[in-house]
Design a protein around this motif. Structure first.
Motif, PDB file in Angstrom:
ATOM      1  N   LYS A 474     114.711 -13.743  -9.231  1.00 48.49           N
ATOM      2  CA  LYS A 474     114.351 -15.271  -9.459  1.00 48.49           C
ATOM      3  C   LYS A 474     114.359 -15.908  -8.260  1.00 48.49           C
ATOM      4  CE  LYS A 474     115.026 -14.518 -14.051  1.00 48.49           C
ATOM      5  NZ  LYS A 474     113.760 -14.519 -14.762  1.00 48.49           N
ATOM      6  N   ILE A 475     113.669 -16.890  -8.167  1.00 51.59           N
ATOM      7  CA  ILE A 475     113.708 -17.729  -7.238  1.00 51.59           C
ATOM      8  C   ILE A 475     113.502 -19.111  -7.444  1.00 51.59           C
ATOM      9  CG2 ILE A 475     112.205 -16.278  -5.648  1.00 51.59           C
ATOM     10  CD1 ILE A 475     109.724 -17.633  -6.534  1.00 51.59           C
ATOM     11  N   ASN A 476     114.377 -19.967  -7.018  1.00 53.18           N
ATOM     12  CA  ASN A 476     114.458 -21.670  -7.115  1.00 53.18           C
ATOM     13  C   ASN A 476     113.298 -22.242  -6.495  1.00 53.18           C
ATOM     14  OD1 ASN A 476     116.683 -21.455  -8.555  1.00 53.18           O
ATOM     15  ND2 ASN A 476     118.004 -21.238  -6.751  1.00 53.18           N
ATOM     16  N   ILE A 477     112.727 -23.069  -7.195  1.00 56.95           N
ATOM     17  CA  ILE A 477     111.437 -23.648  -6.645  1.00 56.95           C
ATOM     18  C   ILE A 477     112.036 -25.160  -6.379  1.00 56.95           C
ATOM     19  CG2 ILE A 477     109.467 -24.629  -7.496  1.00 56.95           C
ATOM     20  CD1 ILE A 477     109.540 -21.477  -7.216  1.00 56.95           C
ATOM     21  N   ALA A 478     111.792 -25.485  -4.963  1.00 58.22           N
ATOM     22  CA  ALA A 478     112.299 -26.643  -4.422  1.00 58.22           C
ATOM     23  C   ALA A 478     111.142 -27.725  -4.848  1.00 58.22           C
ATOM     24  CB  ALA A 478     112.595 -26.565  -2.969  1.00 58.22           C
ATOM     25  N   ALA A 479     109.991 -27.663  -4.840  1.00 59.96           N
ATOM     26  CA  ALA A 479     109.275 -28.734  -5.007  1.00 59.96           C
ATOM     27  C   ALA A 479     107.713 -28.048  -5.395  1.00 59.96           C
ATOM     28  CB  ALA A 479     108.926 -29.516  -3.796  1.00 59.96           C
ATOM     29  N   VAL A 480     106.896 -28.561  -6.232  1.00 60.59           N
ATOM     30  CA  VAL A 480     105.640 -28.209  -6.762  1.00 60.59           C
ATOM     31  C   VAL A 480     104.789 -29.493  -6.461  1.00 60.59           C
ATOM     32  CG1 VAL A 480     103.901 -27.302  -8.369  1.00 60.59           C
ATOM     33  CG2 VAL A 480     106.476 -26.699  -8.266  1.00 60.59           C
ATOM     34  N   LYS A 481     103.599 -29.268  -5.520  1.00 52.20           N
ATOM     35  CA  LYS A 481     103.005 -30.735  -5.326  1.00 52.20           C
ATOM     36  C   LYS A 481     101.287 -30.172  -5.265  1.00 52.20           C
ATOM     37  CE  LYS A 481     106.534 -32.710  -2.181  1.00 52.20           C
ATOM     38  NZ  LYS A 481     106.921 -33.047  -0.751  1.00 52.20           N
ATOM     39  N   THR A 482     100.738 -31.214  -5.492  1.00 59.08           N
ATOM     40  CA  THR A 482      99.264 -31.193  -5.271  1.00 59.08           C
ATOM     41  C   THR A 482      98.711 -31.538  -3.832  1.00 59.08           C
ATOM     42  OG1 THR A 482      98.807 -33.179  -5.821  1.00 59.08           O
ATOM     43  CG2 THR A 482      98.767 -31.556  -7.538  1.00 59.08           C
ATOM     44  N   GLN A 483      97.749 -30.872  -3.320  1.00 53.15           N
ATOM     45  CA  GLN A 483      97.065 -31.330  -1.990  1.00 53.15           C
ATOM     46  C   GLN A 483      95.549 -31.615  -2.464  1.00 53.15           C
ATOM     47  OE1 GLN A 483      97.339 -28.371   1.050  1.00 53.15           O
ATOM     48  NE2 GLN A 483      99.508 -28.814   1.281  1.00 53.15           N
ATOM     49  N   ALA A 484      95.189 -32.812  -1.966  1.00 50.09           N
ATOM     50  CA  ALA A 484      93.715 -33.384  -2.312  1.00 50.09           C
ATOM     51  C   ALA A 484      93.003 -32.993  -0.968  1.00 50.09           C
ATOM     52  CB  ALA A 484      93.867 -34.931  -2.336  1.00 50.09           C
ATOM     53  N   HIS A 485      91.743 -32.380  -1.369  1.00 50.81           N
ATOM     54  CA  HIS A 485      90.797 -31.953  -0.510  1.00 50.81           C
ATOM     55  C   HIS A 485      89.391 -32.465  -0.555  1.00 50.81           C
ATOM     56  CE1 HIS A 485      93.716 -28.762   0.611  1.00 50.81           C
ATOM     57  NE2 HIS A 485      93.734 -28.665  -0.586  1.00 50.81           N
ATOM     58  N   LYS A 486      88.598 -32.351   0.338  1.00 51.82           N
ATOM     59  CA  LYS A 486      86.982 -32.718  -0.218  1.00 51.82           C
ATOM     60  C   LYS A 486      86.206 -31.621   0.212  1.00 51.82           C
ATOM     61  CE  LYS A 486      86.983 -38.061   0.234  1.00 51.82           C
ATOM     62  NZ  LYS A 486      86.506 -37.961  -1.108  1.00 51.82           N
ATOM     63  N   THR A 487      85.222 -31.165  -0.314  1.00 47.83           N
ATOM     64  CA  THR A 487      84.426 -30.125   0.257  1.00 47.83           C
ATOM     65  C   THR A 487      83.670 -30.875   1.468  1.00 47.83           C
ATOM     66  OG1 THR A 487      82.393 -31.074  -1.246  1.00 47.83           O
ATOM     67  CG2 THR A 487      83.743 -29.094  -2.187  1.00 47.83           C
ATOM     68  N   LYS A 488      83.259 -29.879   2.263  1.00 49.76           N
ATOM     69  CA  LYS A 488      82.750 -30.094   3.719  1.00 49.76           C
ATOM     70  C   LYS A 488      81.218 -29.803   3.799  1.00 49.76           C
ATOM     71  CE  LYS A 488      87.169 -29.731   6.017  1.00 49.76           C
ATOM     72  NZ  LYS A 488      87.930 -28.959   7.042  1.00 49.76           N
ATOM     73  N   PRO A 489      80.404 -30.468   4.432  1.00 50.08           N
ATOM     74  CA  PRO A 489      79.334 -30.201   4.535  1.00 50.08           C
ATOM     75  C   PRO A 489      78.950 -28.772   5.608  1.00 50.08           C
ATOM     76  CG  PRO A 489      79.541 -32.156   6.063  1.00 50.08           C
ATOM     77  CD  PRO A 489      80.877 -31.663   5.062  1.00 50.08           C
ATOM     78  N   PRO A 490      77.788 -28.353   5.540  1.00 48.93           N
ATOM     79  CA  PRO A 490      77.895 -27.116   6.572  1.00 48.93           C
ATOM     80  C   PRO A 490      77.938 -27.776   8.043  1.00 48.93           C
ATOM     81  CG  PRO A 490      75.662 -27.859   5.629  1.00 48.93           C
ATOM     82  CD  PRO A 490      76.726 -28.353   4.895  1.00 48.93           C
ATOM     83  N   ALA A 491      78.545 -27.066   8.871  1.00 53.40           N
ATOM     84  CA  ALA A 491      78.720 -27.424  10.231  1.00 53.40           C
ATOM     85  C   ALA A 491      77.455 -27.365  10.988  1.00 53.40           C
ATOM     86  CB  ALA A 491      79.784 -26.477  10.978  1.00 53.40           C
ATOM     87  N   ARG A 492      77.230 -28.590  12.019  1.00 53.36           N
ATOM     88  CA  ARG A 492      76.390 -28.542  12.764  1.00 53.36           C
ATOM     89  C   ARG A 492      76.303 -27.324  13.647  1.00 53.36           C
ATOM     90  NH1 ARG A 492      77.402 -34.637  13.181  1.00 53.36           N
ATOM     91  NH2 ARG A 492      75.389 -35.335  12.411  1.00 53.36           N
ATOM     92  N   TYR A 493      75.118 -27.049  14.335  1.00 51.76           N
ATOM     93  CA  TYR A 493      75.143 -25.851  15.285  1.00 51.76           C
ATOM     94  C   TYR A 493      75.642 -26.301  16.490  1.00 51.76           C
ATOM     95  CZ  TYR A 493      71.659 -23.120  12.256  1.00 51.76           C
ATOM     96  OH  TYR A 493      70.926 -22.581  11.249  1.00 51.76           O
ATOM     97  N   THR A 494      76.429 -25.172  17.090  1.00 52.12           N
ATOM     98  CA  THR A 494      76.948 -25.016  18.465  1.00 52.12           C
ATOM     99  C   THR A 494      75.815 -24.213  19.012  1.00 52.12           C
ATOM    100  OG1 THR A 494      78.434 -23.509  18.174  1.00 52.12           O
ATOM    101  CG2 THR A 494      79.008 -25.666  17.962  1.00 52.12           C
ATOM    102  N   GLU A 495      75.832 -24.074  20.548  1.00 53.03           N
ATOM    103  CA  GLU A 495      75.062 -23.152  21.118  1.00 53.03           C
ATOM    104  C   GLU A 495      75.776 -21.696  20.583  1.00 53.03           C
ATOM    105  OE1 GLU A 495      73.422 -22.954  24.883  1.00 53.03           O
ATOM    106  OE2 GLU A 495      73.956 -24.977  25.294  1.00 53.03           O
ATOM    107  N   ALA A 496      76.754 -21.530  20.373  1.00 47.89           N
ATOM    108  CA  ALA A 496      77.306 -20.148  19.782  1.00 47.89           C
ATOM    109  C   ALA A 496      76.561 -19.888  18.475  1.00 47.89           C
ATOM    110  CB  ALA A 496      79.088 -20.027  19.804  1.00 47.89           C
ATOM    111  N   THR A 497      76.649 -20.826  17.471  1.00 51.24           N
ATOM    112  CA  THR A 497      76.121 -20.392  16.126  1.00 51.24           C
ATOM    113  C   THR A 497      74.574 -20.567  16.275  1.00 51.24           C
ATOM    114  OG1 THR A 497      76.678 -22.850  15.603  1.00 51.24           O
ATOM    115  CG2 THR A 497      78.184 -21.358  14.963  1.00 51.24           C
ATOM    116  N   LEU A 498      73.856 -21.306  17.013  1.00 47.57           N
ATOM    117  CA  LEU A 498      72.557 -21.324  17.079  1.00 47.57           C
ATOM    118  C   LEU A 498      72.091 -20.062  17.764  1.00 47.57           C
ATOM    119  CD1 LEU A 498      70.077 -22.627  16.681  1.00 47.57           C
ATOM    120  CD2 LEU A 498      70.137 -23.867  19.119  1.00 47.57           C
ATOM    121  N   LEU A 499      72.591 -19.249  18.799  1.00 48.48           N
ATOM    122  CA  LEU A 499      72.286 -18.071  19.182  1.00 48.48           C
ATOM    123  C   LEU A 499      72.558 -17.082  18.089  1.00 48.48           C
ATOM    124  CD1 LEU A 499      74.257 -18.062  22.504  1.00 48.48           C
ATOM    125  CD2 LEU A 499      71.674 -17.784  21.978  1.00 48.48           C
ATOM    126  N   SER A 500      73.398 -17.133  17.256  1.00 49.16           N
ATOM    127  CA  SER A 500      73.619 -16.114  15.960  1.00 49.16           C
ATOM    128  C   SER A 500      72.576 -16.265  15.028  1.00 49.16           C
ATOM    129  CB  SER A 500      74.991 -16.573  15.455  1.00 49.16           C
ATOM    130  OG  SER A 500      75.908 -16.212  16.208  1.00 49.16           O
TER     131      SER A 500
END
Length: 737
Positions: A474-500
């Motif tokens: 058995k485990i004691n639960i100290a807290a249960v909480k929500t975390q809010a998030h937002k979906t993110k757009p695709p990242a802009r290219y850097t030279e590293a990712t553009l080369l890929s």
């Protein structure tokens, strides 16, 4: 006595070859020995003729004169290097020269450099080829003992010439068509345009992206955290806060039970060895080096220091015959910080697997690895040292054992809901120890290491240290909480990712058969040309850097809307590269390829001429051109802000501000320089201002590291506006399109 003429690509390489071949007598643009004469090109000495060489009407740019389709492509001597060409030509015509050894870079463009010189000079005698992958004395000596017949590389030459002629036909014709149609400095090409299209399309995706809210639920207990997961789908997101809050209410005050503990022994294989594109990616990620800068540093390490093998390779493997050389390469790098990393590998029998040694995956050149040359780290500049460090550590990692760890996944039930937590215990650091640099190879995870996956860092359940748990406890639960998030757009290219994206454009190709036929092997450009393409897009003001991110300019976005659809798709250049590869292997015909390009060029010009679209300058300044009176355009150049004339025939430009390396004495950030002549002034975003004269005097008085001559050198460098090319100048550069 008959002699052999050796043609290198650059003076520095020519001098080294001359030393090894005992050519000690200094001649005019050459070195002379008892058996050899060594000379050199300066890059290209010969190039394709300008359009006006075929017809006087091409001296002016008119849409009605297009397309330009010369029946035969002519070669001309480049004015800038005409003196050296004359030297080489005269040497070729000496009666005692019996054969030529081509010693230019062992690749497609290197072959073209030498073959065009020989073709223009009318050489008809024997040709042999020096084909080596490093510039050490031993490699050069071995290469001359095993010279290959020149005819073995005829197909490679045909491929290189096909590429050059195709780029001339498509690039110059479409550039002139766009420029004349819209009276703006616009250029296009088979590689630069689809590359720009990738950046523009990504920017559209970002602007059209609508973020969505979602929530996750986390429980904390006994020093570790658990994440809620849906029993059926395995997803951990709630699309409405009300649903998440309802579950929180259900779990309030509840205890949990460990219902499963799963332990798996896992291993992570070493990364692949470097090719040029992967090295450029890592250098951009870790040091913010541009692809062009990395290429330049690599060339120094290859040619001048002779510490690494041929840089412009697309292979990440070596061949069987290189395995016996690995111990000596390891001994050569076992100095300084690499000594303790190399010695354990040397003490064991080196038996690399197919992950490193695979003859079938090596074409013209093998992966980038250290040479057998002893390294004096003190002779390397700071930036050279960074690139060398990447290569050495990757080489050591490839020869190291796998990273081994135990993955523990804990599953708990809280009032019927599923929660999970992950932990990792390192059993053997293996190759990751190379990037950690200390310890005994056991214990916690190593520091961040290079990763072949550009999506590294995506949202995932984190590893954490887990206590000793038992199934059913058995485990004691100290807290249960929500975390809010937002979906993110695709990242802009850097030279590293553009080369890929340039290396693997398959996902952007709609033709499924072509995509499958490419098999991920055909990219936009080659490892040798991608850095130049990216730099040209910056210098033509089609895109700009914002920190590490690449953002298209209004000019770049408009251009993509103006060019014919087929030209901006990776599909076209993929087809071309596929055919060029076939030509290089003797399985396709050059004439058929060029005839197809001619037909395609005609179609492109017709498409441009027939559109009714318009081009609008939306970066007009309020300042007029002092030469033609038109309003100047405000653009962001490589070194700072410029004002350039919108009239392509005028070409006036003026520096507004320049980025510098001078640090603000108040906030220590880099300052910009504005003004001209005696009015030149350093400015900082914190508000600090200082005239150049005061800056110079202050640093002289302090006897700081920036001496007067360094200030002068710094100013000369920052005043070098000639390093910035206009689209029109680029268009006339022909082969750079």
């Amino acid at each position: 006595m008959k002699k052999t003429l050796v043609i290198a690509e650059k003076p520095s390489v020519g001098r080294e070859i001359a030393r090894i071949l005992q050519c000690h007598q200094k001649g005019n643009g050459c070195f002379i020995g008892p058996n050899y004469i060594t000379t050199w090109a300066l890059g290209h000495l010969v190039t394709l003729a300008d359009p006006e060489a075929y017809d006087d009407r091409y001296k002016t740019w008119n849409l009605t004169d297009l397309p330009m389709l010369p029946p035969h492509m002519e070669l001309v001597v480049m004015k800038e290097t005409a003196k050296q060409y004359s030297i080489v030509k005269n040497l070729l015509r000496q009666p005692d020269i019996a054969e030529v050894v081509i010693a230019t870079d062992a690749g497609r463009e290197g072959e073209l450099v030498a073959r065009w010189i020989l073709k223009k000079a009318g050489w008809r005698k024997t040709i042999k080829r020096l084909w080596i992958s490093s510039q050490t004395d031993r490699a050069i000596q071995e290469g001359f003992r095993n010279l290959k017949p020149g005819k073995d590389f005829d197909h490679l030459y045909a491929s290189a010439e096909s590429r050059a002629e195709a780029d001339w036909l498509v690039g110059l014709n479409v550039t002139r068509a766009l420029t004349c149609k819209y009276n703006a400095q616009l250029s296009a090409g088979r590689v630069q345009t689809p590359t720009l299209a990738l950046v523009v399309e990504r920017e559209k995706e970002i602007k059209q992206f609508i973020p969505k809210d979602y929530w996750t639920i986390h429980a904390t207990t006994q020093g570790f955290a658990l994440t809620w997961k849906d029993k059926r789908s395995g997803q951990n997101r709630f699309v409405t806060k009300a649903t998440a809050d309802a579950l929180i209410a259900k779990l309030a005050g509840q205890s949990g039970e460990i219902i499963d503990i799963k332990k798996e022994a896992k291993s992570e294989l070493p990364p692949l060895a470097y090719d040029l594109t992967e090295l450029q990616r890592d250098a951009n990620r870790q040091y913010d080096f541009s692809a062009k800068k990395t290429s330049s540093l690599m060339q120094q390490l290859y040619e001048n220091h002779k510490l690494v093998t041929y840089p412009r390779t697309d292979s990440r493997y070596i061949t069987d015959d290189m395995v016996p050389t690995l111990p000596e390469r390891l001994r050569s790098i076992a100095v300084g910080p690499y000594a303790d990393l190399a010695r354990p590998i040397l003490k064991t029998k080196i038996t690399p697997t197919k992950r490193f040694v695979d003859n079938a995956k090596v074409t013209d050149h093998h992966a980038i690895i250290p040479t057998e040359e002893y390294v004096n780290l003190g002779k390397l500049s700071s930036d050279e040292r960074k690139i060398y460090d990447l290569i050495v550590k990757r080489f050591l990692a490839v020869l190291s054992p796998p990273f081994e760890f135990e993955q523990t996944t804990v599953t708990a039930s809280i009032n019927g809901e599923l929660f999970t937590a992950k932990g990792k215990i390192v059993k053997r650091k293996g190759w990751r120890y190379v990037y950690d640099g200390h310890g005994d190879g056991h214990g916690t995870m190593a520091d961040p290491v290079p990763c072949d996956n550009d999506q590294a860092g995506a949202e995932a359940e984190p590893d954490q240290t887990l206590p000793n748990l038992q199934k059913g406890s058995k485990i004691n639960i100290a807290a249960v909480k929500t975390q809010a998030h937002k979906t993110k757009p695709p990242a802009r290219y850097t030279e590293a990712t553009l080369l890929s994206a340039m290396e693997h454009p398959g996902k952007f190709i709609e033709d499924q058969k072509l995509r499958e036929a490419m098999g991920g092997q055909i990219g936009l450009g080659t490892p040798a040309t991608r850095a130049d393409i990216i730099e040209k897009l910056f210098s033509s003001f089609y895109m700009e850097r914002k920190g590490k991110e690449i953002v298209p300019t209004s000019k770049g976005m408009q251009l993509i809307n103006l060019v014919p659809a087929e030209l901006k798709s990776p599909e076209l250049t993929a087809k071309w590269e596929q055919q060029l590869t076939e030509i290089s292997k003797g399985r396709a015909n050059k004439d058929q390829f060029i005839n197809e390009i001619r037909r395609y060029t005609t179609q492109l010009v017709t498409d441009v001429a027939g559109t009714n679209q318009t081009f609008r300058h939306d970066n007009l300044s309020r300042e007029k051109c002092p030469e033609c009176g038109k309003f100047l355009l405000q653009v962001q150049g490589k070194r700072g802000e410029l004002l350039v004339c919108q009239d392509r025939e005028c070409g006036y430009r003026k520096s507004v501000s320049m980025s510098t390396n001078a640090r603000c004495p108040q906030c220590k950030k880099k300052m910009k320089m504005i003004g001209e002549g005696e009015g030149k002034t350093f400015t900082c975003i914190c508000g600090y201002r200082e005239k150049l004269s005061a800056f110079t005097k202050r640093n002289e008085d302090k006897k700081s590291s920036m001496k007067k001559r360094e200030v002068s050198k710094f100013l000369q460098k920052n005043n070098d506006e000639g390093a910035i090319n206009t689209a029109l100048a680029d268009a006339l550069a022909k082969l750079k399109i």
